[in-house]
Design an enzyme around this catalytic site. Structure first.
Site, short mmCIF file in Angstrom:
data_model
loop_
_atom_site.label_atom_id
_atom_site.label_comp_id
_atom_site.label_asym_id
_atom_site.label_seq_id
_atom_site.Cartn_x
_atom_site.Cartn_y
_atom_site.Cartn_z
CG LEU A 33 50.96 8.84 21.98
CD1 LEU A 33 49.70 9.84 21.64
CD2 LEU A 33 51.75 8.29 20.91
N GLY A 36 57.00 7.89 21.88
CA GLY A 36 56.39 7.77 20.59
C GLY A 36 55.64 9.06 19.94
CB THR A 117 68.59 -5.31 22.47
OG1 THR A 117 70.07 -4.63 22.15
CG2 THR A 117 68.56 -5.59 23.92
CE1 TYR A 141 66.39 -1.79 25.94
CE2 TYR A 141 68.72 -1.95 25.01
CZ TYR A 141 67.39 -2.07 24.76
OH TYR A 141 66.78 -2.31 23.44
CE LYS A 145 63.62 -4.26 25.18
NZ LYS A 145 62.58 -4.28 24.09
CG HIS A 189 70.62 5.82 18.49
ND1 HIS A 189 69.15 5.95 18.49
CD2 HIS A 189 70.65 4.56 19.02
CE1 HIS A 189 68.55 4.97 19.48
NE2 HIS A 189 69.82 4.25 19.82
CG LEU A 190 77.51 7.18 14.75
CD1 LEU A 190 78.43 8.40 15.47
CD2 LEU A 190 78.33 6.24 14.15
NE ARG A 282 77.52 5.85 23.87
CZ ARG A 282 76.66 5.80 22.89
NH1 ARG A 282 75.83 6.93 22.55
NH2 ARG A 282 76.42 4.50 22.26
#
Ligand code: UFG
Length: 328
Positions: A33, A36, A117, A141, A145, A189-190, A282
């Site tokens: 959490l 989340g 991803t 990131y 992954k 996010h966009l 960015r």
């Protein structure tokens, strides 16, 4: 069947928990959490608050529940943050996943689906990107992954854990029945940012770069509805149950939209003018990321139900205007 969903109180994990329940499975959620929300975990699941790196808790969960497989969403997932704190990403993502896989091996849990991803590809040489494209992540990131993906064949060879690593492109939208949706703080996010302008929570959308080598100068991305993504996880579990070989699989619609095209669609959906402010690029944004989804359709039998960009934006818009009802 009974599955452990780590990060099941997050955006993608909660939608996948809903899809698993709809498919008749039982669901156990493990979520600390930190990002989340307990309110997003569906009714009817067993819920544990804790870390994926807590080996004792994992052993307890595997001893209490006859878990058939693990779907692993719990992770840090902000590219920009990973550029400032690479160690935090390698520890939380790669290190804690090693703990989870080790606990699975000890408890005899033999199926694993990884939330991976498109960031593993880095700057693509070829678009649409097939799964055998070289992996050269340009940020910690993506590397955190990729390193998990690299560990998986060893856990299969030595412990018999069969796996699928699903490489997501740009996940967006919300449960069409309004039970879950995107709830990030801060939101980067966009699509949710665009909708926050329409809602009056932001004055304008910052558009990061209009000098990319694309037709309108803005970045092109492949947007996939979160419920379609969730369905693909159920299919991945079925593929593993049917003894299909382990492997990686892209999840995207195979169609690219520029930032300006997304804004234009959002103007139509919301009726709001959505003012823009041009800003510099960015760091780390590739110009174009579009998936080849041939493997998902051929090998998983995946068919997107909400592939249309307007439908994706509409569900996100409904969620954004109603999430307050859930206290979010
Ligand atoms: N953008 C804006 N303004 C905003 C937000 C985004 O112009 O306020 C632009 C970005 O520069 C980018 C595009 O919109 O060109 C999409 O950006 P997102 O932040 O929505 O998504 P990303 O493509 O950066 O990130 C996604 C996932 C990551 C994953 C990455 C793979 O969210 O987890 O794809 O490259 F790593």
């Amino acid at each position: 069947m009974k599955y452990l969903v780590t990060g099941g109180a997050g955006y993608i994990g909660s939608h996948t928990a809903l899809a698993l329940l709809a498919a008749g499975a039982e669901v156990v959620i493990l979520d600390n959490l930190t990002t989340g929300h307990r309110e997003l975990a569906p009714q009817g699941v067993s819920f544990y608050q804790g870390d994926v790196g807590d080996a004792a808790l994992l052993t307890e969960i595997f001893a209490t529940h006859a878990i058939d497989g693990v779907l692993h969403f719990a992770a840090k997932s902000l590219v920009g943050e990973s550029m400032r704190d690479p160690g935090g990403y390698f520890l939380a993502n790669t290190g804690q996943t090693a703990v989870l896989l080790q606990a699975m091996a000890k408890s005899g849990v033999r199926r694993f689906v990884l939330s991976s991803t498109a960031a593993v590809y880095g700057e693509p040489e070829q678009v649409p990107i097939p799964e055998d494209h070289p992996v050269r992540p340009t940020n910690p990131y993506g590397l955190s992954k990729q390193l998990i993906e690299a560990m998986l064949p060893w856990f299969e060879r030595v412990h018999g854990i069969r796996w699928m690593a699903l490489r997501y492109f740009n996940v967006a939208g919300a449960d069409p029945d309004g039970r879950s949706g995107e709830c990030h703080e801060p939101e980067t996010h966009l699509i949710p940012n665009v909708l926050q302008v329409a809602e009056g929570k932001r004055e304008f959308l910052s558009l990061f770069g209009d000098d990319y080598p694309t037709p309108d100068g803005t970045c092109i991305r492949d947007y996939i509805h979160v419920s379609d993504l969730a369905d693909a996880h159920v299919l991945a579990l079925q593929a593993l149950a049917n003894r299909r070989p382990s492997g990686v699989c892209n999840l995207g619609n195979g169609q690219g939209f520029s930032v300006l095209q997304v804004v234009e669609r959002a103007r139509r959906v919301t009726g709001h003018p959505i003012p823009l402010r041009m800003e510099p690029r960015r760091p780390g944004d590739p110009a174009v990321l579009v998936a080849s989804n041939a493997r998902a359709t051929a090998e998983l039998g995946w068919r997107p139900r909400h592939g249309d960009l307007s439908a994706i934006i509409e569900t996100a818009w409904r969620w954004q205007s109603r999430r307050g009802d859930k206290g979010l």
